[in-house]
Each structure stands twice: as C-alpha cells, then as structure tokens.
Design a protein around this motif. Structure first.
Motif, PDB file in Angstrom:
ATOM      1  N   LEU A  16     -33.861 -59.642 -45.750  1.00  0.00           N
ATOM      2  CA  LEU A  16     -33.832 -58.701 -46.858  1.00  0.00           C
ATOM      3  C   LEU A  16     -35.020 -57.738 -46.800  1.00  0.00           C
ATOM      4  CD1 LEU A  16     -32.766 -61.089 -49.761  1.00  0.00           C
ATOM      5  CD2 LEU A  16     -31.342 -59.389 -48.588  1.00  0.00           C
ATOM      6  N   MET A  17     -36.162 -58.241 -46.394  1.00  0.00           N
ATOM      7  CA  MET A  17     -37.326 -57.373 -46.282  1.00  0.00           C
ATOM      8  C   MET A  17     -37.146 -56.354 -45.167  1.00  0.00           C
ATOM      9  SD  MET A  17     -40.515 -59.986 -46.996  1.00  0.00           S
ATOM     10  CE  MET A  17     -41.730 -58.705 -46.637  1.00  0.00           C
ATOM     11  N   ASP A  18     -36.613 -56.788 -44.040  1.00  0.00           N
ATOM     12  CA  ASP A  18     -36.398 -55.866 -42.920  1.00  0.00           C
ATOM     13  C   ASP A  18     -35.416 -54.763 -43.300  1.00  0.00           C
ATOM     14  OD1 ASP A  18     -38.121 -57.351 -41.373  1.00  0.00           O
ATOM     15  OD2 ASP A  18     -36.540 -58.459 -40.333  1.00  0.00           O
ATOM     16  N   ILE A  19     -34.352 -55.132 -43.977  1.00  0.00           N
ATOM     17  CA  ILE A  19     -33.357 -54.139 -44.385  1.00  0.00           C
ATOM     18  C   ILE A  19     -33.911 -53.238 -45.486  1.00  0.00           C
ATOM     19  CG2 ILE A  19     -31.118 -53.866 -45.520  1.00  0.00           C
ATOM     20  CD1 ILE A  19     -30.209 -56.370 -43.945  1.00  0.00           C
ATOM     21  N   SER A  20     -34.650 -53.814 -46.416  1.00  0.00           N
ATOM     22  CA  SER A  20     -35.249 -53.019 -47.484  1.00  0.00           C
ATOM     23  C   SER A  20     -36.219 -51.993 -46.924  1.00  0.00           C
ATOM     24  CB  SER A  20     -35.989 -53.931 -48.468  1.00  0.00           C
ATOM     25  OG  SER A  20     -35.111 -54.858 -49.067  1.00  0.00           O
ATOM     26  N   LEU A  21     -36.957 -52.383 -45.902  1.00  0.00           N
ATOM     27  CA  LEU A  21     -37.886 -51.456 -45.268  1.00  0.00           C
ATOM     28  C   LEU A  21     -37.160 -50.218 -44.774  1.00  0.00           C
ATOM     29  CD1 LEU A  21     -40.778 -50.916 -44.142  1.00  0.00           C
ATOM     30  CD2 LEU A  21     -40.017 -52.038 -42.045  1.00  0.00           C
ATOM     31  N   ARG A  22     -36.031 -50.425 -44.128  1.00  0.00           N
ATOM     32  CA  ARG A  22     -35.271 -49.289 -43.596  1.00  0.00           C
ATOM     33  C   ARG A  22     -34.702 -48.428 -44.725  1.00  0.00           C
ATOM     34  NH1 ARG A  22     -33.344 -53.313 -39.960  1.00  0.00           N
ATOM     35  NH2 ARG A  22     -31.305 -53.377 -41.009  1.00  0.00           N
ATOM     36  N   VAL A  23     -34.232 -49.069 -45.779  1.00  0.00           N
ATOM     37  CA  VAL A  23     -33.660 -48.314 -46.906  1.00  0.00           C
ATOM     38  C   VAL A  23     -34.734 -47.485 -47.602  1.00  0.00           C
ATOM     39  CG1 VAL A  23     -32.534 -48.501 -49.156  1.00  0.00           C
ATOM     40  CG2 VAL A  23     -31.777 -49.951 -47.265  1.00  0.00           C
ATOM     41  N   PHE A  24     -35.885 -48.086 -47.888  1.00  0.00           N
ATOM     42  CA  PHE A  24     -36.966 -47.351 -48.532  1.00  0.00           C
ATOM     43  C   PHE A  24     -37.480 -46.227 -47.627  1.00  0.00           C
ATOM     44  CE2 PHE A  24     -37.907 -51.243 -51.250  1.00  0.00           C
ATOM     45  CZ  PHE A  24     -37.535 -50.628 -52.435  1.00  0.00           C
ATOM     46  N   ALA A  25     -37.585 -46.508 -46.334  1.00  0.00           N
ATOM     47  CA  ALA A  25     -38.079 -45.495 -45.405  1.00  0.00           C
ATOM     48  C   ALA A  25     -37.136 -44.309 -45.332  1.00  0.00           C
ATOM     49  CB  ALA A  25     -38.272 -46.111 -44.017  1.00  0.00           C
ATOM     50  N   GLU A  26     -35.848 -44.570 -45.409  1.00  0.00           N
ATOM     51  CA  GLU A  26     -34.863 -43.495 -45.295  1.00  0.00           C
ATOM     52  C   GLU A  26     -34.698 -42.723 -46.595  1.00  0.00           C
ATOM     53  OE1 GLU A  26     -32.280 -40.873 -43.737  1.00  0.00           O
ATOM     54  OE2 GLU A  26     -33.381 -42.401 -42.635  1.00  0.00           O
ATOM     55  N   LYS A  27     -34.643 -43.423 -47.711  1.00  0.00           N
ATOM     56  CA  LYS A  27     -34.327 -42.781 -48.982  1.00  0.00           C
ATOM     57  C   LYS A  27     -35.549 -42.455 -49.835  1.00  0.00           C
ATOM     58  CE  LYS A  27     -29.747 -44.937 -49.599  1.00  0.00           C
ATOM     59  NZ  LYS A  27     -28.975 -43.704 -49.879  1.00  0.00           N
ATOM     60  N   GLY A  28     -36.654 -43.163 -49.613  1.00  0.00           N
ATOM     61  CA  GLY A  28     -37.788 -43.065 -50.514  1.00  0.00           C
ATOM     62  C   GLY A  28     -37.623 -44.048 -51.660  1.00  0.00           C
ATOM     63  N   TYR A  29     -38.736 -44.371 -52.318  1.00  0.00           N
ATOM     64  CA  TYR A  29     -38.684 -45.399 -53.363  1.00  0.00           C
ATOM     65  C   TYR A  29     -37.748 -45.018 -54.496  1.00  0.00           C
ATOM     66  CZ  TYR A  29     -40.016 -48.449 -57.176  1.00  0.00           C
ATOM     67  OH  TYR A  29     -39.973 -49.339 -58.220  1.00  0.00           O
ATOM     68  N   HIS A  30     -37.882 -43.818 -55.003  1.00  0.00           N
ATOM     69  CA  HIS A  30     -37.158 -43.440 -56.209  1.00  0.00           C
ATOM     70  C   HIS A  30     -35.645 -43.336 -55.964  1.00  0.00           C
ATOM     71  CE1 HIS A  30     -40.785 -42.912 -58.521  1.00  0.00           C
ATOM     72  NE2 HIS A  30     -41.287 -42.124 -57.581  1.00  0.00           N
ATOM     73  N   ALA A  31     -35.239 -42.869 -54.809  1.00  0.00           N
ATOM     74  CA  ALA A  31     -33.809 -42.697 -54.536  1.00  0.00           C
ATOM     75  C   ALA A  31     -33.139 -44.002 -54.127  1.00  0.00           C
ATOM     76  CB  ALA A  31     -33.595 -41.642 -53.455  1.00  0.00           C
ATOM     77  N   ALA A  32     -33.899 -44.921 -53.585  1.00  0.00           N
ATOM     78  CA  ALA A  32     -33.323 -46.202 -53.155  1.00  0.00           C
ATOM     79  C   ALA A  32     -33.058 -47.087 -54.368  1.00  0.00           C
ATOM     80  CB  ALA A  32     -34.268 -46.907 -52.191  1.00  0.00           C
ATOM     81  N   SER A  33     -32.018 -47.877 -54.295  1.00  0.00           N
ATOM     82  CA  SER A  33     -31.686 -48.791 -55.394  1.00  0.00           C
ATOM     83  C   SER A  33     -31.453 -50.191 -54.838  1.00  0.00           C
ATOM     84  CB  SER A  33     -30.422 -48.321 -56.118  1.00  0.00           C
ATOM     85  OG  SER A  33     -29.287 -48.459 -55.279  1.00  0.00           O
ATOM     86  N   MET A  34     -31.491 -51.155 -55.728  1.00  0.00           N
ATOM     87  CA  MET A  34     -31.184 -52.530 -55.316  1.00  0.00           C
ATOM     88  C   MET A  34     -29.738 -52.630 -54.845  1.00  0.00           C
ATOM     89  SD  MET A  34     -33.974 -54.311 -55.558  1.00  0.00           S
ATOM     90  CE  MET A  34     -33.917 -56.062 -56.028  1.00  0.00           C
ATOM     91  N   ASP A  35     -28.862 -51.818 -55.418  1.00  0.00           N
ATOM     92  CA  ASP A  35     -27.481 -51.785 -54.934  1.00  0.00           C
ATOM     93  C   ASP A  35     -27.432 -51.338 -53.484  1.00  0.00           C
ATOM     94  OD1 ASP A  35     -25.943 -52.580 -57.222  1.00  0.00           O
ATOM     95  OD2 ASP A  35     -26.447 -50.673 -58.144  1.00  0.00           O
ATOM     96  N   ASP A  36     -28.229 -50.304 -53.134  1.00  0.00           N
ATOM     97  CA  ASP A  36     -28.277 -49.826 -51.754  1.00  0.00           C
ATOM     98  C   ASP A  36     -28.729 -50.929 -50.809  1.00  0.00           C
ATOM     99  OD1 ASP A  36     -27.542 -47.217 -52.487  1.00  0.00           O
ATOM    100  OD2 ASP A  36     -29.625 -46.648 -52.853  1.00  0.00           O
ATOM    101  N   ILE A  37     -29.750 -51.644 -51.229  1.00  0.00           N
ATOM    102  CA  ILE A  37     -30.307 -52.695 -50.375  1.00  0.00           C
ATOM    103  C   ILE A  37     -29.316 -53.841 -50.223  1.00  0.00           C
ATOM    104  CG2 ILE A  37     -32.157 -54.395 -50.185  1.00  0.00           C
ATOM    105  CD1 ILE A  37     -33.930 -52.317 -51.709  1.00  0.00           C
TER     106      ILE A  37
END
Length: 202
Positions: A16-37
């Motif tokens: 989950l951390m590895d995938i979250s890293l990619r999601v946050f890196a791609e979208k930024g904190y504000h645009a990323a959501s727990m649903d995305d992750i």
C-alpha cells in the motif's frame, strides 16, 4: 471488485505504501484520494483504513520514509569518500539520482503542495538541519570557516543543488530533456560550481 488476495499484514502495508507513493507523486497530495489509492492497489477502502487512519497519516508516513532514504544516501556518499572533492561530487550525484527515480519519489519530499503544513514543514526543516550538519562536518572540517560560517555555506550549497536538481527533474518529467541535460553532465557542472566555491575557503 474481486476478492482481495490476503497478504501478511507487513507485506500488505508495504504494498500500500509503494502504490500510495506513486499515486501521490503523480497526482499531488490534494488531488489524490484514498479511493484512488485503494483502486490502484486493487483493495477495498476498509483494507486501506486497516493500515492508515487517513490520507494525511499515510502521506506523513511516506514523507518520513523518503526523507530517511535521501538523508541516508547523502550521508553514506559523503562518509565513504576520502577527500572533500569526492564528498561534494558524491553528494551532488546522489541527489540527482534520487530525483531521477522512476517512481517520482522526490515529489513527495519537494513538491507535495504541503509546504505550509506545520507537520510537513517541521519534518523537512529537521531533514535540512541534519543534512546541513553532515555537510558542515564532512566538507568544511578542512577549511578555515568556523561552525556557524560553515552552516551558512552548507545551506547555500544545499539550496543550489536542490534548485538545480528540481529544475532538471521537471524538464525530464515534461519530456524536454536534451542530450546536454544528461545526468553525467549536469551533476558534473553542478559539482564544479560548488567545488570552485568551497576551494576558496581552503
């Protein structure tokens, strides 16, 4: 959603951390959501919340990890070198190599959009202070500068390298990298800029 494959807790958390890293890196904190992750990890949101109370806690966990990665790599590069010249060159190369990581991890640290958040700012400030301390200890112990002077120059060095590396990383991400921006060339040019400056204090 198909049934989630059960993994040992530690392994699932790491995934989950590895995938979250990619999601946050791609979208930024504000645009990323727990649903995305959750979607990217192919798990349900309840599974995600079993490991993290929310997006903010998850982000801080990733930030702490990445700050440690950068700090340890920089300290190791300087500690393994035998001369000041090698220390400076190694530190510069290490930061550029971190910026070149395919997972975009540097955006968690340097481009999160949370620069004004108290917790994030404190963590980054502590990271900067520790890194500057290492630079001052390893690089300036053979100069005539006193501790406070060395810290000032250490901050100037770190700021120069970080600014150059962030710009270089942004060019790579936008697909505008040219042959003249190959990592070997930009790291050597940045090193030469810093080294010529440090040399005047020896």
């Amino acid at each position: 959603m198909p049934p989630t494959t059960r993994l040992p807790r530690a392994q699932r958390r790491r995934q989950l951390m590895d995938i979250s890293l990619r999601v946050f890196a791609e979208k930024g904190y504000h645009a990323a959501s727990m649903d995305d992750i959750a979607e990217a990890a192919d798990v349900s949101k309840p599974v995600l919340y079993q490991h993290f109370t929310g997006k903010y806690e998850l982000f801080l966990t990733l930030l702490d990890e990445q700050l440690a990665v950068v700090r340890d790599a920089m300290v190791s590069a300087m500690a393994e070198a035998e001369t000041n010249e090698e220390r400076v060159r190694g530190a510069v190369r290490t930061l550029f190599e971190y910026m070149a990581r395919e997972d975009g991890a540097h955006r968690i640290v340097f481009n999160s959009g949370l620069g004004n958040d108290t917790e994030v700012r404190q963590r980054v400030d502590q990271f900067n202070d520790a890194l500057i301390g290492q630079i001052s200890e390893h690089v300036f112990n053979e100069t005539y500068l006193d501790d406070e002077q060395a810290k000032v120059i250490g901050h100037a060095m770190a700021g120069t390298v970080l600014t150059a590396a962030r710009y270089w990383a942004s060019r790579r991400r936008s697909g505008e990298e040219s042959p003249s921006l190959h990592i070997d060339q930009v790291t050597e040019h940045t090193f030469q800029l810093l080294w010529q400056g440090i040399w005047t204090f020896q």
